[in-house]
Design an enzyme around this catalytic site. Structure first.
Site, PDB file in Angstrom:
ATOM      1  N   THR A  12       0.857  -1.189   0.000  1.00 26.57           N
ATOM      2  CA  THR A  12       0.000   0.000   0.000  1.00 26.57           C
ATOM      3  C   THR A  12       0.894   1.241   0.000  1.00 26.57           C
ATOM      4  O   THR A  12       1.990   1.238   0.551  1.00 26.57           O
ATOM      5  CB  THR A  12      -0.949   0.036   1.209  1.00 26.57           C
ATOM      6  OG1 THR A  12      -0.202   0.231   2.411  1.00 26.57           O
ATOM      7  CG2 THR A  12      -1.755  -1.257   1.302  1.00 26.57           C
ATOM      8  N   GLY A  13       0.419   2.301  -0.644  1.00 30.69           N
ATOM      9  CA  GLY A  13       1.258   3.484  -0.801  1.00 30.69           C
ATOM     10  C   GLY A  13       2.511   3.144  -1.593  1.00 30.69           C
ATOM     11  O   GLY A  13       3.623   3.539  -1.220  1.00 30.69           O
ATOM     12  N   GLY A  14       2.318   2.444  -2.705  1.00 29.17           N
ATOM     13  CA  GLY A  14       3.459   1.888  -3.439  1.00 29.17           C
ATOM     14  C   GLY A  14       3.931   2.699  -4.624  1.00 29.17           C
ATOM     15  O   GLY A  14       4.602   2.147  -5.498  1.00 29.17           O
ATOM     16  N   THR A  15       3.604   3.992  -4.671  1.00 25.93           N
ATOM     17  CA  THR A  15       3.955   4.773  -5.857  1.00 25.93           C
ATOM     18  C   THR A  15       5.175   5.666  -5.685  1.00 25.93           C
ATOM     19  O   THR A  15       5.618   6.297  -6.642  1.00 25.93           O
ATOM     20  CB  THR A  15       2.768   5.658  -6.298  1.00 25.93           C
ATOM     21  OG1 THR A  15       2.435   6.564  -5.237  1.00 25.93           O
ATOM     22  CG2 THR A  15       1.555   4.802  -6.645  1.00 25.93           C
ATOM     23  N   GLY A  17       8.813   6.702  -2.803  1.00 21.29           N
ATOM     24  CA  GLY A  17       9.546   6.519  -1.564  1.00 21.29           C
ATOM     25  C   GLY A  17       9.767   5.080  -1.172  1.00 21.29           C
ATOM     26  O   GLY A  17      10.098   4.223  -2.001  1.00 21.29           O
ATOM     27  N   ILE A  18       9.576   4.796   0.107  1.00 18.14           N
ATOM     28  CA  ILE A  18       9.810   3.451   0.628  1.00 18.14           C
ATOM     29  C   ILE A  18       8.884   2.442  -0.041  1.00 18.14           C
ATOM     30  O   ILE A  18       9.301   1.339  -0.387  1.00 18.14           O
ATOM     31  CB  ILE A  18       9.619   3.440   2.157  1.00 18.14           C
ATOM     32  CG1 ILE A  18      10.746   4.233   2.835  1.00 18.14           C
ATOM     33  CG2 ILE A  18       9.593   2.010   2.690  1.00 18.14           C
ATOM     34  CD1 ILE A  18      10.557   4.439   4.322  1.00 18.14           C
ATOM     35  N   GLY A  19       7.619   2.806  -0.233  1.00 13.93           N
ATOM     36  CA  GLY A  19       6.671   1.880  -0.844  1.00 13.93           C
ATOM     37  C   GLY A  19       7.095   1.437  -2.224  1.00 13.93           C
ATOM     38  O   GLY A  19       7.063   0.237  -2.547  1.00 13.93           O
ATOM     39  N   TYR A 150       1.896  12.591  15.016  1.00 18.21           N
ATOM     40  CA  TYR A 150       2.488  11.578  14.134  1.00 18.21           C
ATOM     41  C   TYR A 150       3.084  10.445  14.959  1.00 18.21           C
ATOM     42  O   TYR A 150       2.854   9.260  14.676  1.00 18.21           O
ATOM     43  CB  TYR A 150       3.562  12.228  13.263  1.00 18.21           C
ATOM     44  CG  TYR A 150       4.316  11.271  12.382  1.00 18.21           C
ATOM     45  CD1 TYR A 150       3.697  10.663  11.288  1.00 18.21           C
ATOM     46  CD2 TYR A 150       5.655  10.969  12.626  1.00 18.21           C
ATOM     47  CE1 TYR A 150       4.393   9.787  10.474  1.00 18.21           C
ATOM     48  CE2 TYR A 150       6.360  10.101  11.817  1.00 18.21           C
ATOM     49  CZ  TYR A 150       5.726   9.509  10.738  1.00 18.21           C
ATOM     50  OH  TYR A 150       6.419   8.630   9.940  1.00 18.21           O
TER      51      TYR A 150
END
Length: 249
Positions: A12-15, A17-19, A150
């Site tokens: 998830t959030g794979g577009t 940075g780390i993802g 956060y």
């Protein structure tokens, strides 16, 4: 190595940075990679890079409808999962006196509530032996000023790795968490700071890292893949900190 040949994994959030680094690493080792994100253009670019077997799903973890529907979407596509990296999240920093309810809600809706219900929706799609890795943060441990909301959201996520491990282990599912320190990603450009403040903040953070540099997304990805693979079968409910020693000194 091809540790994930014939395996299906979700990032998830794979577009970016780390993802994206994790998705690349899975694809390089033979996995069929499903990535989620909010931006259709970014999803298209990422899947083009990851290859023809990659699958892109538009999904926003902060929207409960999307969180609840993720598993059903995969079911409709006939995809059962062997590994999941729950990475989608948001980071907004503000001094305690300036935090408002909207910042609190955005942080917890995305980082905790969204992740929790996304994972719940995925349970029917997890193969026995599946590994789940949550993306935490060293901010849950170090007491950095202006990070109260956060840090609290990430502390909640780290706690979930322990409690959900106990609950899901009878189904053959392991849950662990990685907690990165400062990593060179686009996230640092989304903290709501002007360029001068951002540069000063980055320099201040780097000075606190014993290795003297920010980490690389690929360094986090290597640990995620280790936790997602059978070679880490005896690691359950654990947190691995990846911060160049920042939280240890």
């Amino acid at each position: 190595m091809n540790r994930f040949e014939g395996k299906n994994v979700l990032v998830t959030g794979g577009t970016s940075g780390i993802g994206l680094a994790v998705a690349r690493a899975f694809a390089a080792e033979g996995a069929r990679v499903v990535i989620t994100g909010r931006d259709a253009e970014a999803l298209g670019q990422s899947t083009s890079e990851l290859g023809t077997r990659a699958v892109a799903l538009r999904n926003d973890a902060s929207h409960m409808g999307d969180a609840h529907e993720l598993g059903a979407t995969l079911l409709g596509m006939g995809i059962k999962l062997d590994a999941v990296f729950l990475n989608a999240g948001t980071a907004r920093f503000a001094p305690f006196a300036e935090v408002d309810e909207s910042l609190w809600d955005l942080s917890f809706d995305t980082n905790v509530k969204g992740a929790y219900f996304q994972l719940q929706s995925l349970l029917p799609q997890l193969n026995s032996g599946a590994s789940i890795v949550l993306n935490g943060s060293i901010n849950a441990h170090i007491g950095m000023p202006a990070s109260s909301v956060y840090a609290a959201s990430k502390a909640a996520l780290i706690s979930l790795a322990k409690t959900l491990s106990a609950e899901l282990l009878p189904q053959g599912v392991r849950v662990n968490v990685v907690s990165p320190g400062p990593i060179h990603t686009p996230l640092y450009g989304k903290l709501g700071m002007d360029a001068e403040t951002l540069e000063a903040t980055a320099a201040q953070i780097q000075a606190q890292v014993p290795l003297g540099r920010f980490g690389r997304p690929e360094e986090v990805a290597a640990t995620v893949l280790h936790l997602a693979s059978p070679e880490s079968a005896f690691i359950v409910g654990s947190e691995i900190v990846i911060d160049g020693g920042m939280s240890q000194l």
